[in-house]
Write an enzyme that holds these catalytic residues in place. Structure first.
Site, short mmCIF file in Angstrom:
data_model
loop_
_atom_site.label_atom_id
_atom_site.label_comp_id
_atom_site.label_asym_id
_atom_site.label_seq_id
_atom_site.Cartn_x
_atom_site.Cartn_y
_atom_site.Cartn_z
N HIS A 30 0.86 -1.16 0.11
CA HIS A 30 -0.11 -0.04 0.16
C HIS A 30 1.02 1.28 -0.01
CE1 HIS A 30 -3.72 2.19 1.91
NE2 HIS A 30 -2.90 3.07 1.27
N GLU A 213 -10.92 3.97 6.45
CA GLU A 213 -9.65 4.72 6.74
C GLU A 213 -10.19 5.59 7.79
OE1 GLU A 213 -7.92 6.87 3.51
OE2 GLU A 213 -6.11 7.60 4.77
N1 ADE Z 1 -4.36 8.65 -1.92
C1 ADE Z 1 -3.25 8.77 -1.59
N2 ADE Z 1 -3.11 8.39 -0.10
C2 ADE Z 1 -4.38 8.18 0.13
C3 ADE Z 1 -5.14 7.69 1.41
N3 ADE Z 1 -4.48 7.71 2.53
N4 ADE Z 1 -6.47 7.61 1.31
C4 ADE Z 1 -7.16 7.72 0.38
N5 ADE Z 1 -6.78 8.16 -0.77
C5 ADE Z 1 -5.22 8.40 -1.09
ZN ZN Z 2 -3.77 4.90 0.57
#
Ligand code: ADE
Ligand code: ZN
Length: 354
Positions: A30, A213
């Site tokens: 990731h 997230e």
């Molecule tokens: N694009 C780059 N980093 C990201 C993240 N942490 N969450 C969503 N989109 C992203």
């Molecule tokens: Zn990401």
């Protein structure tokens, strides 16, 4: 499930753990390549391409990296990417990251890229994909690291835009192995992209998606059921839903967790409060990754070392996280087995004090 030899010491002296975390072989799954653009490279590319930036110098740009949430970061991240125009720019960015990954003992990486950020500025998708692909080839030849590319759709844009991007990308489908979903999560649920992901599945592409997230567990359910995601990027909000945790555990769906990102974007304001120990204790296939290392203060080893220092996790969790990163990767089982043997050797040597 792979584990340490039964006679392995419960713990190494605490001062030897950071060196082991750095030395152990690992996969990074990731990492947004546009998020690896260091301010120095942003300014060098801006000068090479005659792009005007909103900041006078590297220090002023770095000083703007004070984020309060995901959106406050994304605004600066998309502005930084505006310096990328040519195939050589994408190659240079890819090589800069891969060199750092090798230094962190990353043996395999699955790199995210955001084509819409570039095609919207008139850059041909061929330059994006072929520049990154060339970097992956040269890095493998030079350093032995293997890589795959994963095309991410921007979820703040429409599904029609994602369809168009897929159509533009398909002539280069030999050079990416899967698709993902990133950008502003809350308000852009997975169902918005259900049909394009179903088509990607039919085409044989691997699927991942950012979910949980900042967004709720419902977005993780949606990523699994509607997008057929095989891995969840972040996923740390899963702990609020016991049935979801059970499903992730039963199906061994990996979570690609990014501790420093979570801290910088205030998902967990303090790294000591990060729920990685809980995710591992619940038997989830969690991994450690850097997300956007140039923006969040560290590459993958910095994530490992700072997370372990803050949470007090030990040698068993270190082994588990590296083993999980191999299990979660999109490579054939024989290669995973070979990396696991390498990992076991590394820990046995560390126990001997080598
Ligand atoms: N694009 C780059 N980093 C990201 C993240 N942490 N969450 C969503 N989109 C992203
Ligand atoms: Zn990401």
């Amino acid at each position: 499930m792979p584990s340490l030899p039964t006679d392995f010491p419960q713990d190494l002296p605490a001062d030897r753990l950071p060196a082991l975390l750095r030395a152990m072989p690992k996969a990074e799954l990731h990492m947004h390549i546009e998020g690896s653009l260091e301010p120095e490279l942003i300014f060098a590319l801006a000068q090479r391409n005659g792009v005007k930036l909103a900041y006078p110098n590297v220090e002023a740009l770095r000083a703007a990296y004070a984020f309060t949430n995901l959106q406050s970061f994304l605004d600066i991240y998309y502005a930084g990417a505006s310096v990328l125009l040519t195939e050589q720019d994408f190659y240079d960015m890819g090589m800069a990251y891969l060199e750092k990954a090798v230094a962190d003992n990353v043996v395999h990486t699955e790199i995210f890229f955001d084509p819409q950020t570039h095609t919207a500025r008139g850059v041909h998708i061929k330059h994006v994909i072929m520049g990154l692909h060339r970097a992956c080839l040269v890095a493998e030849k030079r350093w032995g690291i293997t890589s795959q590319l994963i095309l991410n759709f921007l979820r703040h844009l429409s599904e029609d835009d994602a369809w168009l991007t897929l159509e533009q990308a398909l002539p280069y489908s030999d050079y990416f192995s899967g698709v993902g979903l990133d950008s502003s999560e809350v308000g852009n649920p997975p169902e918005k992209f259900a049909s394009v992901f179903a088509h990607c599945k039919n085409l044989g592409l691997r699927r991942v998606a950012h979910a949980g997230e900042e967004g709720p567990p419902a977005y993780i359910w949606g990523a699994l059921d509607l997008l057929h995601a095989e891995r969840i990027d972040h996923g740390v909000q899963a702990v609020h839903d016991a049935a979801l945790v059970q499903r992730l555990k039963d199906e061994r769906i990996p979570l690609t967790v990014c501790p420093l990102s979570n801290q910088k974007l205030q998902v967990f304001p303090d790294l000591a409060d990060h729920n990685m120990p809980q995710l591992l204790a619940q038997g989830l296939v969690a991994t450690v990754n850097s997300d956007d290392p140039a923006y969040f203060g560290g590459y993958v080893n910095d994530n490992f070392v700072q997370l372990f220092a803050a949470t007090g996790m030990g040698v068993r969790e270190a082994f588990q996280l590296a083993a999980n990163s191999f299990e979660a990767s999109f490579v054939p089982q024989e290669r995973k087995d070979a990396w696991l043997s390498q990992l076991q050797q590394c820990f046995i040597q560390a126990a001997r004090g080598a």
